[in-house]
Design a protein around this motif. Structure first.
Motif, mmCIF file in Angstrom:
data_model
loop_
_atom_site.group_PDB
_atom_site.id
_atom_site.type_symbol
_atom_site.label_atom_id
_atom_site.label_comp_id
_atom_site.label_asym_id
_atom_site.label_seq_id
_atom_site.Cartn_x
_atom_site.Cartn_y
_atom_site.Cartn_z
ATOM 1 N N ARG A 99 -2.747 4.342 -4.902
ATOM 2 C CA ARG A 99 -3.826 4.241 -5.774
ATOM 3 C C ARG A 99 -4.108 5.565 -6.557
ATOM 4 N NH1 ARG A 99 -8.149 0.537 -3.235
ATOM 5 N NH2 ARG A 99 -8.688 0.074 -5.441
ATOM 6 N N GLN A 100 -4.257 6.590 -5.677
ATOM 7 C CA GLN A 100 -4.480 7.902 -6.006
ATOM 8 C C GLN A 100 -3.562 8.400 -7.126
ATOM 9 O OE1 GLN A 100 -5.484 10.526 -2.718
ATOM 10 N NE2 GLN A 100 -7.402 9.652 -2.300
ATOM 11 N N ALA A 101 -2.256 8.279 -6.595
ATOM 12 C CA ALA A 101 -1.231 8.722 -7.453
ATOM 13 C C ALA A 101 -0.999 7.906 -8.661
ATOM 14 C CB ALA A 101 -0.044 8.588 -6.801
ATOM 15 N N ALA A 102 -1.655 6.756 -8.861
ATOM 16 C CA ALA A 102 -1.565 5.939 -10.034
ATOM 17 C C ALA A 102 -2.582 6.444 -10.974
ATOM 18 C CB ALA A 102 -1.368 4.438 -9.669
ATOM 19 N N LEU A 103 -3.881 6.575 -10.387
ATOM 20 C CA LEU A 103 -4.826 6.894 -11.238
ATOM 21 C C LEU A 103 -4.719 8.601 -11.907
ATOM 22 C CD1 LEU A 103 -7.883 5.884 -8.838
ATOM 23 C CD2 LEU A 103 -7.375 5.001 -11.257
ATOM 24 N N ALA A 104 -3.926 9.437 -10.980
ATOM 25 C CA ALA A 104 -3.784 10.575 -11.548
ATOM 26 C C ALA A 104 -2.702 10.527 -12.775
ATOM 27 C CB ALA A 104 -3.011 11.442 -10.504
ATOM 28 N N LEU A 105 -1.838 9.615 -12.790
ATOM 29 C CA LEU A 105 -0.876 9.445 -13.773
ATOM 30 C C LEU A 105 -1.653 9.112 -15.091
ATOM 31 C CD1 LEU A 105 2.268 8.435 -11.939
ATOM 32 C CD2 LEU A 105 2.170 10.277 -13.506
ATOM 33 N N LEU A 106 -2.492 7.832 -14.733
ATOM 34 C CA LEU A 106 -3.210 7.181 -15.883
ATOM 35 C C LEU A 106 -4.266 8.134 -16.603
ATOM 36 C CD1 LEU A 106 -3.700 3.650 -14.249
ATOM 37 C CD2 LEU A 106 -2.454 4.291 -16.399
ATOM 38 N N SER A 107 -4.760 8.931 -15.495
ATOM 39 C CA SER A 107 -6.005 9.737 -16.345
ATOM 40 C C SER A 107 -5.473 11.247 -16.986
ATOM 41 C CB SER A 107 -7.199 9.885 -15.282
ATOM 42 O OG SER A 107 -6.637 10.592 -14.109
ATOM 43 N N GLY A 108 -4.384 11.459 -16.701
ATOM 44 C CA GLY A 108 -3.907 12.779 -17.176
ATOM 45 C C GLY A 108 -3.353 12.611 -18.401
ATOM 46 N N ASN A 109 -2.887 13.723 -18.955
ATOM 47 C CA ASN A 109 -2.501 13.737 -20.467
ATOM 48 C C ASN A 109 -0.953 13.364 -20.542
ATOM 49 O OD1 ASN A 109 -2.648 13.535 -23.346
ATOM 50 N ND2 ASN A 109 -2.657 16.071 -23.424
ATOM 51 N N TYR A 110 -0.635 12.487 -20.042
ATOM 52 C CA TYR A 110 0.998 12.037 -19.845
ATOM 53 C C TYR A 110 1.253 10.923 -20.727
ATOM 54 C CZ TYR A 110 -0.098 14.487 -15.380
ATOM 55 O OH TYR A 110 -0.571 15.401 -14.583
ATOM 56 N N ALA B 56 -3.257 0.946 -9.258
ATOM 57 C CA ALA B 56 -4.410 1.257 -9.228
ATOM 58 C C ALA B 56 -5.310 0.532 -8.489
ATOM 59 C CB ALA B 56 -5.256 1.866 -10.571
ATOM 60 N N ILE B 57 -5.456 -0.606 -8.841
ATOM 61 C CA ILE B 57 -6.168 -1.787 -8.248
ATOM 62 C C ILE B 57 -5.901 -2.527 -7.042
ATOM 63 C CG2 ILE B 57 -7.428 -1.906 -10.366
ATOM 64 C CD1 ILE B 57 -6.103 -4.615 -10.660
ATOM 65 N N VAL B 58 -4.506 -2.546 -6.983
ATOM 66 C CA VAL B 58 -4.171 -3.340 -5.711
ATOM 67 C C VAL B 58 -3.768 -2.335 -4.551
ATOM 68 C CG1 VAL B 58 -2.206 -5.017 -4.714
ATOM 69 C CG2 VAL B 58 -3.160 -4.934 -7.191
ATOM 70 N N ALA B 59 -4.376 -2.825 -3.411
ATOM 71 C CA ALA B 59 -4.296 -1.949 -2.129
ATOM 72 C C ALA B 59 -3.116 -2.271 -1.203
ATOM 73 C CB ALA B 59 -5.657 -1.885 -1.310
ATOM 74 N N SER B 60 -2.465 -3.512 -1.630
ATOM 75 C CA SER B 60 -1.567 -3.949 -0.691
ATOM 76 C C SER B 60 -0.277 -2.875 -0.741
ATOM 77 C CB SER B 60 -1.084 -5.218 -1.268
ATOM 78 O OG SER B 60 -0.499 -5.076 -2.551
ATOM 79 N N PRO B 61 0.575 -2.935 0.318
ATOM 80 C CA PRO B 61 1.578 -1.962 0.535
ATOM 81 C C PRO B 61 2.790 -2.025 -0.791
ATOM 82 C CG PRO B 61 1.263 -2.979 2.468
ATOM 83 C CD PRO B 61 0.315 -3.693 1.542
ATOM 84 N N LEU B 62 3.241 -0.859 -1.058
ATOM 85 C CA LEU B 62 4.344 -0.997 -2.193
ATOM 86 C C LEU B 62 5.770 -1.697 -1.715
ATOM 87 C CD1 LEU B 62 3.765 2.449 -3.841
ATOM 88 C CD2 LEU B 62 3.077 0.414 -4.531
ATOM 89 N N SER B 63 6.307 -2.096 -2.530
ATOM 90 C CA SER B 63 7.767 -2.677 -2.385
ATOM 91 C C SER B 63 8.666 -1.230 -2.276
ATOM 92 C CB SER B 63 8.313 -3.827 -3.154
ATOM 93 O OG SER B 63 8.406 -3.145 -4.555
ATOM 94 N N VAL B 64 9.808 -1.331 -1.999
ATOM 95 C CA VAL B 64 10.837 -0.234 -2.040
ATOM 96 C C VAL B 64 10.757 -0.077 -3.673
ATOM 97 C CG1 VAL B 64 13.295 0.359 -1.557
ATOM 98 C CG2 VAL B 64 11.937 -0.750 -0.004
#
Length: 67
Positions: A10-21, A35-43
């Motif tokens: 979630r932190q990683a996704a927010l960093a990408l969304l809030s940066g100038n990328y 950013a909004i879903v806390a469930s584990p990531l798939s591979v």
């Protein structure tokens, strides 16, 4: 200086969304979901997130969640 890894996806996704990328619409939608879903990531999700972080020079996740 070494960059600190992200504690969770979630932190990683927010960093990408809030940066100038430059992100595609598909990548933005994917990151918005992460950013909004806390469930584990798939591979596949973890792989795509890692590629986006690397592409934009951001640190990786501290651990691979749910894998």
């Amino acid at each position: 200086m070494a960059q600190t890894q992200f504690a969770d996806h979630r932190q990683a996704a927010l960093a990408l969304l809030s940066g100038n990328y430059k992100l595609t619409l598909k990548a933005g939608q994917f990151l918005g979901q992460l950013a909004i879903v806390a469930s584990p990531l798939s591979v596949a999700q973890a792989d795509w997130l890692a590629k986006l972080l690397n592409k934009h020079g951001l640190p990786s996740l501290a651990r691979q969640e749910g894998l």
